[in-house]
Design an enzyme around this catalytic site. Structure first.
Site, mmCIF file in Angstrom:
data_model
loop_
_atom_site.group_PDB
_atom_site.id
_atom_site.type_symbol
_atom_site.label_atom_id
_atom_site.label_comp_id
_atom_site.label_asym_id
_atom_site.label_seq_id
_atom_site.Cartn_x
_atom_site.Cartn_y
_atom_site.Cartn_z
ATOM 1 N N HIS A 93 -5.973 -14.594 0.609
ATOM 2 C CA HIS A 93 -4.779 -14.929 -0.319
ATOM 3 C C HIS A 93 -3.463 -15.139 0.673
ATOM 4 C CE1 HIS A 93 -5.183 -10.507 0.804
ATOM 5 N NE2 HIS A 93 -3.812 -10.422 0.397
ATOM 6 N N HIS A 95 0.537 -14.764 0.137
ATOM 7 C CA HIS A 95 1.782 -14.097 -0.470
ATOM 8 C C HIS A 95 2.846 -15.149 -0.266
ATOM 9 C CE1 HIS A 95 0.458 -9.757 -0.092
ATOM 10 N NE2 HIS A 95 -0.252 -10.282 0.773
#
Length: 133
Positions: A93, A95
């Protein structure tokens, strides 16, 4: 066992979605550093981002770039910071954090608090900008 992000993508866990395509999903972080803090994940579960095939990585970061542009349009900020860490959840992922200064990108900072109604409104603003981009 599927990661929490895979469960979010599958709709098993609710999220504040801001963008999606056939390979990627972007949603607000429920423990944000700042207004509009978004996580961008590949739908295919990969633990470590840099283990991803090069073409998949490129498509993922191109999608994240589009999300960051939408964030900048929707959230008053100087920049959108990005970080790939991957310690908390075993699913790659990125951010994306709207920032006024680089000190806000410290993950040890106290987290911002928003009501569910505010989170819904923030997600809607970013989603609208993403769909216009």
């Amino acid at each position: 066992m599927a990661s929490i992000f895979s469960k979010i993508i599958a709709g098993e866990i609710p999220s504040y979605k801001v963008a999606e395509d056939d390979k990627h999903y972007a949603f607000l972080d429920i423990n944000p550093l700042a207004e509009g803090h978004t996580l961008v994940v590949p739908k295919k579960e990969v633990d470590y981002a840099f283990d991803m095939p090069q073409e998949d990585f490129k498509e993922w970061t191109d999608f994240a770039r589009r999300v960051a542009i939408a964030q900048k349009m929707a959230i008053p900020c100087q920049r959108v910071g990005s970080a790939i860490l991957g310690f908390d959840v075993p699913h790659a992922h990125i951010h994306l954090v709207p920032l006024q200064n680089e000190g806000q990108m410290n993950f040890k900072n106290e987290r911002a608090k928003f009501s569910p109604e505010q989170m819904t409104e923030i997600a809607k603003r970013i989603a609208t900008a993403f769909n216009q981009e």
